[in-house]
Design an enzyme around this catalytic site. Sequence first.
Site, PDB file in Angstrom:
ATOM      1  N   ALA A   1       0.834  -1.203   0.000  1.00  0.00           N
ATOM      2  CA  ALA A   1       0.000   0.000   0.000  1.00  0.00           C
ATOM      3  C   ALA A   1       0.865   1.248   0.000  1.00  0.00           C
ATOM      4  CB  ALA A   1      -0.939  -0.008   1.207  1.00  0.00           C
ATOM      5  N   ASP A   2       1.941   1.233   0.781  1.00  0.00           N
ATOM      6  CA  ASP A   2       2.863   2.370   0.816  1.00  0.00           C
ATOM      7  C   ASP A   2       3.475   2.624  -0.555  1.00  0.00           C
ATOM      8  OD1 ASP A   2       2.637   3.103   3.498  1.00  0.00           O
ATOM      9  OD2 ASP A   2       4.193   1.717   4.146  1.00  0.00           O
ATOM     10  N   MET A   3       3.984   1.577  -1.176  1.00  0.00           N
ATOM     11  CA  MET A   3       4.678   1.748  -2.447  1.00  0.00           C
ATOM     12  C   MET A   3       3.706   2.145  -3.561  1.00  0.00           C
ATOM     13  SD  MET A   3       7.769   1.296  -1.541  1.00  0.00           S
ATOM     14  CE  MET A   3       8.780   1.048  -3.010  1.00  0.00           C
TER      15      MET A   3
ATOM     16  N   GLY B   1       2.815   5.738  -3.018  1.00  0.00           N
ATOM     17  CA  GLY B   1       3.942   6.565  -3.421  1.00  0.00           C
ATOM     18  C   GLY B   1       4.003   6.748  -4.926  1.00  0.00           C
TER      19      GLY B   1
END
Length: 426
Positions: free
Chosen positions: A192-194, A197
């Site tokens: 989810a972070d990547m 981003g």
Amino acid sequence: MESPDPSAAKPKPIAALPARSLARGFNLLDGVKVVDLTTSVAGPSATMLLADMGAEVLKIERPGGGDDARAWGPPFLDGESLWFLSVNRNKKSIALDYSQPDGLDILHRLVRLADVVVVNLPPRVARKLKVDAESLQSIRSDLIYVSITGFGLKGARADWTCYDLIAEGYSGIMDITGDAGGEPQKIGAPAADMLAGQDAAFAAVSALFSRQRTGEGHVIDIALVDSMTRFLSCRIMPYLGSGEVPTRSGGKDSVIAIYQAFETADDPITLALGNDNLWQRFWRAVGQPEVIDEPGLRTNADRRQQRQNIVARIGRILREKPRAHWLTLFCSAGIPSGPINRVDQVVADEVLLDRGLFYKIVDGDRVVPQVGTGIHVDGMSNSPRAVPPRLGEHTHAVLQDMLGLNDAERARLSNHLITRGKAHDV
């Protein structure tokens, strides 16, 4: 007397990586200035993508502690968090406590020079610190303001805190990941972070392109849960159109039959028979062309009805010989297949190394491993411009060169805001 640990003398994998010298790198965003107020992974990964493409990124960090990810370990490399080092190259670090009036003034002066500001604070906190979109666009009206939060800038959950794990749970990905009948599983990387981003970097560049035409700024609202949920589009859409809720199956329920991992005589492989032509090639390659004409197996829809029997049949064949045999055979026949690599095998992959995906930066006494952007421009992979910065490494240079502060002004700020500042209490 204890015997020495045999692993202590074992060379680290970084020793085998090719060395990259610092160079100009991609310059597609040359001249774009980014103020990065983010921590952890999603925001820093977004700003590193912008930096990799040539933008000048000023990473504003809390004095004393800095980006939360600086403390994420072990493992550490020479005292530095490897998680931090993975998403922060090509940036300048400024240690600044902008919760204080003088620090906020410095930040606002930097914003006046910036094209993009990236923030990963809940809306309530951003407003409290005066780094919300309204506050910063009042300083520069054509600013591209990029917010990365868990749930978005509006709505009942807007001010809820969130991490990758929480976003994966909300999105549905954990419920369909894992073995049939087993427990839900998180993806083995901060997906989810990547993804958020990447969405933030893409949206920022799109907004910059729009600003060239209109002269207007934009507010970009990226939510981890949204990005992770969109990742499931190809699983959500079949449910919306059919009413069939996807369930965990260990990756064995694709709409494509056959599309999964199989055991061989030694190590497992992946096999993707994504169309009728590949289905036919497979049976010719394994010496059973008669299967091609069997009734009930001629279309993908037919084969889905017989998936369990087909899987058992293919499994018996593949267990007769080792992985290397099958991968060589399938490659020569043009059948998509591959190994299931461990991380140590991935970083030793010669093709990936040739494409510049893994390398080490040697900069004076610092040797830092990196995973490249994975983007080629005009036939070239990127080159790093700078190693991930130490906390506050560029503070004085930025204050002097960009803002024109003299020695006395910088000394006053050092005593009050830079070296002695505290983490934001929000």
